[in-house]
Design an enzyme around this catalytic site. Sequence first.
Site, PDB file in Angstrom:
ATOM      1  N   LYS A 124       6.040   5.073   9.601  1.00 28.53           N
ATOM      2  CA  LYS A 124       6.744   4.388   8.514  1.00 28.53           C
ATOM      3  C   LYS A 124       8.235   4.623   8.691  1.00 28.53           C
ATOM      4  O   LYS A 124       8.655   5.619   9.312  1.00 28.53           O
ATOM      5  CB  LYS A 124       6.306   4.921   7.152  1.00 28.53           C
ATOM      6  CG  LYS A 124       6.381   3.892   6.031  1.00 28.53           C
ATOM      7  CD  LYS A 124       5.283   2.831   6.129  1.00 28.53           C
ATOM      8  CE  LYS A 124       5.349   1.880   4.935  1.00 28.53           C
ATOM      9  NZ  LYS A 124       4.236   0.907   4.969  1.00 28.53           N
ATOM     10  N   ASP A 164       7.951  -4.129   4.637  1.00 29.05           N
ATOM     11  CA  ASP A 164       7.475  -3.404   3.456  1.00 29.05           C
ATOM     12  C   ASP A 164       8.384  -3.865   2.316  1.00 29.05           C
ATOM     13  O   ASP A 164       9.003  -4.933   2.403  1.00 29.05           O
ATOM     14  CB  ASP A 164       7.541  -1.888   3.685  1.00 29.05           C
ATOM     15  CG  ASP A 164       6.751  -1.090   2.644  1.00 29.05           C
ATOM     16  OD1 ASP A 164       5.521  -1.056   2.743  1.00 29.05           O
ATOM     17  OD2 ASP A 164       7.371  -0.516   1.725  1.00 29.05           O
TER      18      ASP A 164
END
Length: 444
Positions: A124, A164
């Site tokens: 991430k 995201d």
Amino acid sequence: MKAKEVLENLKRRFPNEPEYHQAVQEVLESIEDVYNEHPEFEKYNLIERLCIPDRIFSFRVTWTDDNGNTHVNMGYRVQHNNAIGPYKGGLRFHSSVNQSILKFLAFEQTFKNSLTTLPMGGGKGGSDFNPKGKSNNEIMRFCQAFMLELAKHIGPETDVPAGDIGVGGREVGYMYGMYKKLRCENTGTLTGKGIEFGGSLIRPEATGYGNIYFLMNMLKRKGINDLKGQVVAISGSGNVATYTAEKVLELGGKVITLSDSNGYIYDPEGIDAEKLKYVFELKNIYRGRIKEYAEKYNCKYVEGGRPWAEKCTIALPSATQNELNGDDAKTLVANGCIAVSEGANMPSTPEAIEVFLQNKILYAPGKAANAGGVSVSGLEMTQNSIKLSWSREEVDQKLKDIMKDIHDACVKYGTEGDYVNYVKGANIAGFMKVAKAMMAQGVI
């Protein structure tokens, strides 16, 4: 392994990271018994190796606004675990981004990606840059500056970022353009790309659609085959929320709420297809606020509130982490909610999850229910690799199959009598695949 001791050690070593601690605690408590059935895991200290990321990159991002002023943001990439494939996970651009949040997201992503059955590890990244209120040129310059550093650490067989919160097709396009220029290659290193340059059909819809496919698998076990008569509360108003709502409408459900960071709208008549189209244009074209929906359609708007006080039978938190607390969960249960399926990452607090499990309502954690997005990202990687594109119908069917497989794995590991604990099932199923891969590859 004693979950409490492992967690306390991590808190001591990595203080001031509450989101990371929360994510680790939820998994450790679920897998403790299964872990202890495998003494070889403890011998090689597998749990600590699994909890701590392989590496974390942090870097300065310097960019110039339209007035010629120079700004500095922080950029990050957390490469958590690549035991089953290249690091894979989104990039988040939001003022709340910090190392703790990204470590939690990367940790969760490792198990989520394991559940998909596709060969993807967990990672991430992102920045505390907030794209809201910025011009297209400012966002382009920031994305290019961000990629100047990130490009050193990613690649199609190394680490494949995606979007995201705050990172959609526009941002992915700008970053991919800079990556391609820097590396002199045209490969599938980012997913969520435009259809014109290697993207996959239904990628924008995938997280929302996948959440509903998972929800339907849960409901079918209770003899419910569609959403007719179901009143659905959804938080958020971005891609995940809007495409979740679209699929709910397709299956006959009634959507009554949407939200953004300023508040939520409650439309008792239901948010139909025409109204949903307006929301999509409002958020994606005009960059407006959900309050404008209330003004246009003359419905209730609650400033600074969350939609969980509104009476519904199904709740789909699709905004951000820890948006649904213990009191919200009690209200949902008291109002007759039968199912909660998470479109966001860790939107329910530990107290909320405890309420759902105690009352034995259908509760699907994000690492299982919202895995549709990364699943189609994985399918995009495959299409890029073989230099072919699949039709919308082919991708959608593969997504349905993946979400059913994830659901079945949760049932396999989470069945407790006549109740399925999907939290336990998802954590154990995801953990066992990663653990076995790590054991097979030695202590590294």
